[in-house]
Scaffold this active site. Structure first.
Site, PDB file in Angstrom:
ATOM      1  N   HIS A  60       0.843  -1.193   0.000  1.00  0.00           N
ATOM      2  CA  HIS A  60       0.000   0.000   0.000  1.00  0.00           C
ATOM      3  C   HIS A  60       0.883   1.249   0.000  1.00  0.00           C
ATOM      4  O   HIS A  60       2.087   1.165   0.253  1.00  0.00           O
ATOM      5  CB  HIS A  60      -0.946   0.012   1.208  1.00  0.00           C
ATOM      6  CG  HIS A  60      -0.236  -0.021   2.519  1.00  0.00           C
ATOM      7  ND1 HIS A  60      -0.149  -1.149   3.289  1.00  0.00           N
ATOM      8  CD2 HIS A  60       0.444   0.933   3.170  1.00  0.00           C
ATOM      9  CE1 HIS A  60       0.549  -0.883   4.368  1.00  0.00           C
ATOM     10  NE2 HIS A  60       0.926   0.370   4.328  1.00  0.00           N
TER      11      HIS A  60
HETATM   12  C1  T46 Z   1       2.920   0.744   6.948  1.00  0.00           C
HETATM   13  C2  T46 Z   1       3.721  -0.484   7.215  1.00  0.00           C
HETATM   14  C3  T46 Z   1       5.200  -0.209   7.362  1.00  0.00           C
HETATM   15  C4  T46 Z   1      -4.276  -0.733  13.494  1.00  0.00           C
HETATM   16  O1  T46 Z   1      -5.361  -1.027  14.032  1.00  0.00           O
HETATM   17  N1  T46 Z   1      -3.599   0.381  13.871  1.00  0.00           N
HETATM   18  C5  T46 Z   1      -2.403   0.735  13.324  1.00  0.00           C
HETATM   19  O2  T46 Z   1      -1.823   1.774  13.716  1.00  0.00           O
HETATM   20  C6  T46 Z   1      -1.846  -0.088  12.291  1.00  0.00           C
HETATM   21  C7  T46 Z   1      -0.525   0.265  11.647  1.00  0.00           C
HETATM   22  C8  T46 Z   1      -2.545  -1.206  11.908  1.00  0.00           C
HETATM   23  N2  T46 Z   1      -3.727  -1.524  12.515  1.00  0.00           N
HETATM   24  C9  T46 Z   1      -4.410  -2.775  12.130  1.00  0.00           C
HETATM   25  C10 T46 Z   1      -4.935  -2.829  10.705  1.00  0.00           C
HETATM   26  C11 T46 Z   1      -4.822  -4.304  10.361  1.00  0.00           C
HETATM   27  O3  T46 Z   1      -5.969  -4.979  10.825  1.00  0.00           O
HETATM   28  O4  T46 Z   1      -3.446  -3.826  12.229  1.00  0.00           O
HETATM   29  C12 T46 Z   1      -3.630  -4.781  11.186  1.00  0.00           C
HETATM   30  C13 T46 Z   1      -2.364  -4.957  10.376  1.00  0.00           C
HETATM   31  O5  T46 Z   1      -2.137  -3.761   9.632  1.00  0.00           O
HETATM   32  P1  T46 Z   1      -1.585  -3.783   8.120  1.00  0.00           P
HETATM   33  O6  T46 Z   1      -2.097  -4.960   7.417  1.00  0.00           O
HETATM   34  O7  T46 Z   1      -1.826  -2.425   7.533  1.00  0.00           O
HETATM   35  O8  T46 Z   1      -0.004  -3.975   8.394  1.00  0.00           O
HETATM   36  P2  T46 Z   1       1.206  -3.864   7.389  1.00  0.00           P
HETATM   37  O9  T46 Z   1       2.351  -4.500   8.082  1.00  0.00           O
HETATM   38  O10 T46 Z   1       0.864  -4.336   6.022  1.00  0.00           O
HETATM   39  O11 T46 Z   1       1.472  -2.258   7.255  1.00  0.00           O
HETATM   40  C14 T46 Z   1       1.861  -1.514   8.389  1.00  0.00           C
HETATM   41  C15 T46 Z   1       1.102  -0.176   8.425  1.00  0.00           C
HETATM   42  O12 T46 Z   1      -0.301  -0.407   8.372  1.00  0.00           O
HETATM   43  C16 T46 Z   1       1.474   0.740   7.276  1.00  0.00           C
HETATM   44  O13 T46 Z   1       0.995   2.039   7.526  1.00  0.00           O
HETATM   45  O14 T46 Z   1       3.398   1.661   6.318  1.00  0.00           O
HETATM   46  O15 T46 Z   1       3.258  -1.243   8.342  1.00  0.00           O
END
Ligand code: T46
Length: 147
Positions: A60
């Site tokens: 993303h």
């Molecule tokens: C990024 C990379 C480096 C939350 O509820 N609060 C938060 O602050 C974050 C970051 C995530 N979440 C929830 C949303 C999803 O259900 O945690 C779960 C995993 O998040 P996501 O799939 O977005 O994780 P990554 O590792 O793909 O991405 C994250 C960050 O979301 C993103 O901003 O830049 O780490």
């Protein structure tokens, strides 16, 4: 303290922050301070750990969010893409090395070591509407082409 690394043949630069290691012979310590060694106000901190082998994350970009990612333990790799160029195999493996990821940059993270703890400092609170999760849409937005 932002070091811009130019990769041969690319216009896109990788922006690293080298944190000063304080402490003495018994301990190492890094202090992180908003608007001092982080170029934005820190509204949120999160960390990624327990990543299973061969898992690739991210996929993303963010419309407005700025972040600094620091691998405080272990190692992982980043792919960054500005919609025109992509840089792969950016290795984070030092607690004193931060990767600055500004707005409108597509990111993927992979090759997490078993012990990896990836600390992320973010300029905004969590907001799902700031995410661009479709790569084609991201490229269209970079090119300024409205749907
Ligand atoms: C990024 C990379 C480096 C939350 O509820 N609060 C938060 O602050 C974050 C970051 C995530 N979440 C929830 C949303 C999803 O259900 O945690 C779960 C995993 O998040 P996501 O799939 O977005 O994780 P990554 O590792 O793909 O991405 C994250 C960050 O979301 C993103 O901003 O830049 O780490």
């Amino acid at each position: 303290c932002i070091i811009q690394k130019l990769i041969q043949g690319k216009k896109m630069k990788i922006k690293f922050i080298n944190f000063e290691i304080k402490g003495d012979e018994r301990v190492s310590l890094i202090a992180i301070e908003e608007l001092k060694n982080i170029p934005f106000e820190i509204k949120r901190v999160y960390y990624i750990f327990n990543t299973k082998p061969n898992v690739r994350r991210g996929f993303h970009a963010h419309k407005n969010l700025k972040q600094v990612a620091i691998c405080v333990k272990g190692s992982c790799k980043f792919l960054l893409d500005n919609g025109k160029e992509r840089i792969d195999e950016i290795v984070l493996n030092k607690p004193n090395k931060g990767l600055l990821i500004e707005e409108m940059i597509w990111r993927e993270m992979y090759d997490f070591s078993e012990d990896c703890v990836l600390l992320v400092l973010a300029s905004e609170f969590y907001d799902e509407s700031d995410y661009i999760r479709d790569y084609e849409e991201f490229v269209r937005m970079v090119e300024g082409v409205k749907k």
